[in-house]
Design a protein around this motif. Structure first.
Motif, PDB file in Angstrom:
ATOM      1  N   GLU A  17       2.219  -3.427  -5.963  1.00  0.00           N
ATOM      2  CA  GLU A  17       2.323  -2.696  -4.427  1.00  0.00           C
ATOM      3  C   GLU A  17       1.745  -3.418  -3.371  1.00  0.00           C
ATOM      4  OE1 GLU A  17      -0.643   0.650  -2.488  1.00  0.00           O
ATOM      5  OE2 GLU A  17      -0.151   0.608  -4.734  1.00  0.00           O
ATOM      6  N   LYS A  18       0.636  -4.362  -3.555  1.00  0.00           N
ATOM      7  CA  LYS A  18       0.152  -5.012  -2.294  1.00  0.00           C
ATOM      8  C   LYS A  18       1.051  -6.183  -2.009  1.00  0.00           C
ATOM      9  CE  LYS A  18      -3.745  -8.054  -0.820  1.00  0.00           C
ATOM     10  NZ  LYS A  18      -2.889  -8.801  -0.143  1.00  0.00           N
ATOM     11  N   GLU A  19       1.781  -6.761  -2.820  1.00  0.00           N
ATOM     12  CA  GLU A  19       2.744  -7.827  -2.509  1.00  0.00           C
ATOM     13  C   GLU A  19       3.940  -7.523  -1.773  1.00  0.00           C
ATOM     14  OE1 GLU A  19       0.080  -9.311  -5.684  1.00  0.00           O
ATOM     15  OE2 GLU A  19       1.371  -7.344  -5.387  1.00  0.00           O
ATOM     16  N   VAL A  20       4.451  -6.262  -2.277  1.00  0.00           N
ATOM     17  CA  VAL A  20       5.694  -5.723  -1.592  1.00  0.00           C
ATOM     18  C   VAL A  20       5.088  -5.305  -0.053  1.00  0.00           C
ATOM     19  CG1 VAL A  20       7.189  -3.628  -1.532  1.00  0.00           C
ATOM     20  CG2 VAL A  20       6.632  -4.769  -3.643  1.00  0.00           C
ATOM     21  N   TYR A  21       3.894  -4.564  -0.035  1.00  0.00           N
ATOM     22  CA  TYR A  21       3.223  -4.255   1.367  1.00  0.00           C
ATOM     23  C   TYR A  21       3.297  -5.475   2.292  1.00  0.00           C
ATOM     24  CZ  TYR A  21       0.133  -2.185   4.805  1.00  0.00           C
ATOM     25  OH  TYR A  21      -0.455  -1.542   5.853  1.00  0.00           O
ATOM     26  N   ASP A  22       2.782  -6.772   1.759  1.00  0.00           N
ATOM     27  CA  ASP A  22       2.691  -7.720   2.581  1.00  0.00           C
ATOM     28  C   ASP A  22       4.087  -8.507   2.985  1.00  0.00           C
ATOM     29  OD1 ASP A  22      -0.131  -7.556   2.349  1.00  0.00           O
ATOM     30  OD2 ASP A  22      -0.166  -9.027   0.659  1.00  0.00           O
ATOM     31  N   LEU A  23       5.173  -8.055   2.377  1.00  0.00           N
ATOM     32  CA  LEU A  23       6.683  -8.531   2.698  1.00  0.00           C
ATOM     33  C   LEU A  23       6.964  -7.614   4.103  1.00  0.00           C
ATOM     34  CD1 LEU A  23       8.277  -8.884  -0.772  1.00  0.00           C
ATOM     35  CD2 LEU A  23       7.321 -10.721   0.839  1.00  0.00           C
ATOM     36  N   LEU A  24       6.338  -6.501   4.344  1.00  0.00           N
ATOM     37  CA  LEU A  24       7.172  -5.613   5.070  1.00  0.00           C
ATOM     38  C   LEU A  24       6.688  -5.814   6.666  1.00  0.00           C
ATOM     39  CD1 LEU A  24       6.901  -2.462   3.164  1.00  0.00           C
ATOM     40  CD2 LEU A  24       8.619  -4.017   2.971  1.00  0.00           C
ATOM     41  N   PRO A  25       7.797  -5.610   7.484  1.00  0.00           N
ATOM     42  CA  PRO A  25       7.155  -5.495   8.766  1.00  0.00           C
ATOM     43  C   PRO A  25       6.343  -4.468   9.323  1.00  0.00           C
ATOM     44  CG  PRO A  25       9.331  -4.859   8.850  1.00  0.00           C
ATOM     45  CD  PRO A  25       8.874  -5.131   7.410  1.00  0.00           C
ATOM     46  N   ALA A  31       4.840   3.176   7.737  1.00  0.00           N
ATOM     47  CA  ALA A  31       5.543   4.422   7.215  1.00  0.00           C
ATOM     48  C   ALA A  31       4.843   4.542   5.863  1.00  0.00           C
ATOM     49  CB  ALA A  31       6.958   4.139   6.852  1.00  0.00           C
ATOM     50  N   ALA A  32       4.665   3.625   5.157  1.00  0.00           N
ATOM     51  CA  ALA A  32       3.975   3.595   3.722  1.00  0.00           C
ATOM     52  C   ALA A  32       2.635   4.359   3.913  1.00  0.00           C
ATOM     53  CB  ALA A  32       3.913   2.139   2.953  1.00  0.00           C
ATOM     54  N   ASP A  33       1.624   3.649   5.035  1.00  0.00           N
ATOM     55  CA  ASP A  33       0.382   4.156   5.212  1.00  0.00           C
ATOM     56  C   ASP A  33       0.514   5.728   5.552  1.00  0.00           C
ATOM     57  OD1 ASP A  33      -0.577   1.638   4.818  1.00  0.00           O
ATOM     58  OD2 ASP A  33      -0.474   1.175   7.035  1.00  0.00           O
ATOM     59  N   SER A  34       1.548   6.178   5.869  1.00  0.00           N
ATOM     60  CA  SER A  34       1.598   7.716   6.101  1.00  0.00           C
ATOM     61  C   SER A  34       1.765   8.609   5.002  1.00  0.00           C
ATOM     62  CB  SER A  34       2.729   8.098   7.126  1.00  0.00           C
ATOM     63  OG  SER A  34       3.924   7.868   6.805  1.00  0.00           O
ATOM     64  N   LYS A  39       2.746   8.049  -5.290  1.00  0.00           N
ATOM     65  CA  LYS A  39       4.341   8.110  -5.895  1.00  0.00           C
ATOM     66  C   LYS A  39       5.155   7.738  -4.426  1.00  0.00           C
ATOM     67  CE  LYS A  39       4.475   8.037 -10.066  1.00  0.00           C
ATOM     68  NZ  LYS A  39       5.114   6.778 -10.751  1.00  0.00           N
ATOM     69  N   ASP A  40       4.729   8.742  -3.263  1.00  0.00           N
ATOM     70  CA  ASP A  40       5.694   8.570  -2.285  1.00  0.00           C
ATOM     71  C   ASP A  40       5.394   7.091  -1.408  1.00  0.00           C
ATOM     72  OD1 ASP A  40       6.653  11.009  -2.426  1.00  0.00           O
ATOM     73  OD2 ASP A  40       5.014  12.144  -0.942  1.00  0.00           O
ATOM     74  N   ARG A  41       4.096   6.799  -1.834  1.00  0.00           N
ATOM     75  CA  ARG A  41       3.940   5.383  -1.066  1.00  0.00           C
ATOM     76  C   ARG A  41       4.734   4.246  -1.723  1.00  0.00           C
ATOM     77  NH1 ARG A  41       0.086   2.618   1.903  1.00  0.00           N
ATOM     78  NH2 ARG A  41      -0.281   0.264   1.086  1.00  0.00           N
ATOM     79  N   GLU A  42       4.898   4.279  -3.042  1.00  0.00           N
ATOM     80  CA  GLU A  42       5.524   3.419  -3.764  1.00  0.00           C
ATOM     81  C   GLU A  42       6.937   3.610  -3.366  1.00  0.00           C
ATOM     82  OE1 GLU A  42       2.753   2.769  -7.601  1.00  0.00           O
ATOM     83  OE2 GLU A  42       4.636   4.221  -7.829  1.00  0.00           O
ATOM     84  N   ARG A  43       7.580   4.820  -3.254  1.00  0.00           N
ATOM     85  CA  ARG A  43       9.083   4.883  -2.890  1.00  0.00           C
ATOM     86  C   ARG A  43       9.300   4.436  -1.411  1.00  0.00           C
ATOM     87  NH1 ARG A  43       7.751  10.193  -4.834  1.00  0.00           N
ATOM     88  NH2 ARG A  43       8.409  10.625  -6.929  1.00  0.00           N
ATOM     89  N   SER A  44       8.165   4.713  -0.634  1.00  0.00           N
ATOM     90  CA  SER A  44       8.567   4.141   0.701  1.00  0.00           C
ATOM     91  C   SER A  44       8.363   2.498   0.728  1.00  0.00           C
ATOM     92  CB  SER A  44       7.488   4.687   1.678  1.00  0.00           C
ATOM     93  OG  SER A  44       7.430   4.248   2.944  1.00  0.00           O
TER      94      SER A  44
END
Length: 208
Positions: A17-25, A31-34, A39-44
């Motif tokens: 999860e953290k590694e994917v989060y770090d890749l995002l603009p 969007a993920a933080d909201s 499960k919704d966070r992982e999908r986002s």
């Protein structure tokens, strides 16, 4: 047109999860933080990773900030003919990229609900659903119908009533795929030109 699909749990297990989060603009991190549950966070996050993949493939800088039209559809005003739409449902996230506006919806097989089916289905579609006797067949057909309506609605940005009119007039074309036995994916466009298959991306391809 290119259609991409990713298994959410596969990405979370193999990348994290953290590694994917770090890749995002930043706008996709927001969007993920909201999201209100994991499960919704992982999908986002997975949908965001697919967006990053498409942006990089098109040569779009991750510093580019998208705009949103009156119907909430994302676009990049500085990039010509780059239209993108995201969806996630069940254990899947999907993304479609094209030179014209598109809509996409992916769903894991869901329970048939007659009241919802009647709200979104045309009379002939309801007749086809009602003719099915086995629960699993009805669930599958209902999920397929849902993704078709949702992808068309995301393309048009209008309500169901206007959506029915557009479909009747042949203004919206939709193609449905079943990439796995437990999910349906539908894509809608104003042109009847779709790829034969959905491209299944591995977790490794998203982090290269």
């Amino acid at each position: 047109m290119e259609i991409y699909l990713m298994c959410v749990s596969d990405l979370m297990e193999k990348v994290g999860e953290k590694e994917v989060y770090d890749l995002l603009p930043g706008f996709r991190r927001k969007a993920a933080d909201s999201c209100k549950n994991l499960k919704d966070r992982e999908r986002s996050l997975t949908a965001g990773a697919l967006l990053v993949f498409c942006m990089k493939k098109r040569g779009v800088s991750l510093e580019e900030t998208p705009c949103y039209n009156e119907n909430g559809k994302m676009y990049f005003p500085q990039i010509d003919k780059f239209y993108i739409n995201l969806s996630h449902g069940g254990d899947y996230a999907a993304c479609v990229s094209d030179s014209k506006e598109v809509g996409i919806d992916v769903e894991g097989i869901r329970q048939y609900r007659e009241n919802v089916a009647r709200r979104i289905g045309l009379e002939k579609e309801m007749q086809s659903l009602s003719a099915l006797k086995k629960e699993e067949e009805k669930n599958s057909a209902f999920t397929r119908l849902w993704t078709r309506k949702e992808s068309a609605a995301k393309l048009s940005g209008e309500g169901i009533a206007k959506l029915f009119d557009a479909q009747a007039e042949g203004c919206i074309y939709t193609k449905t795929y079943m990439p796995f036995s437990d999910c349906y994916l539908s894509v809608s466009s104003r042109e009847d030109d779709f790829p034969d298959e959905v491209i299944l991306l591995s977790p490794e391809s998203l982090v290269q």
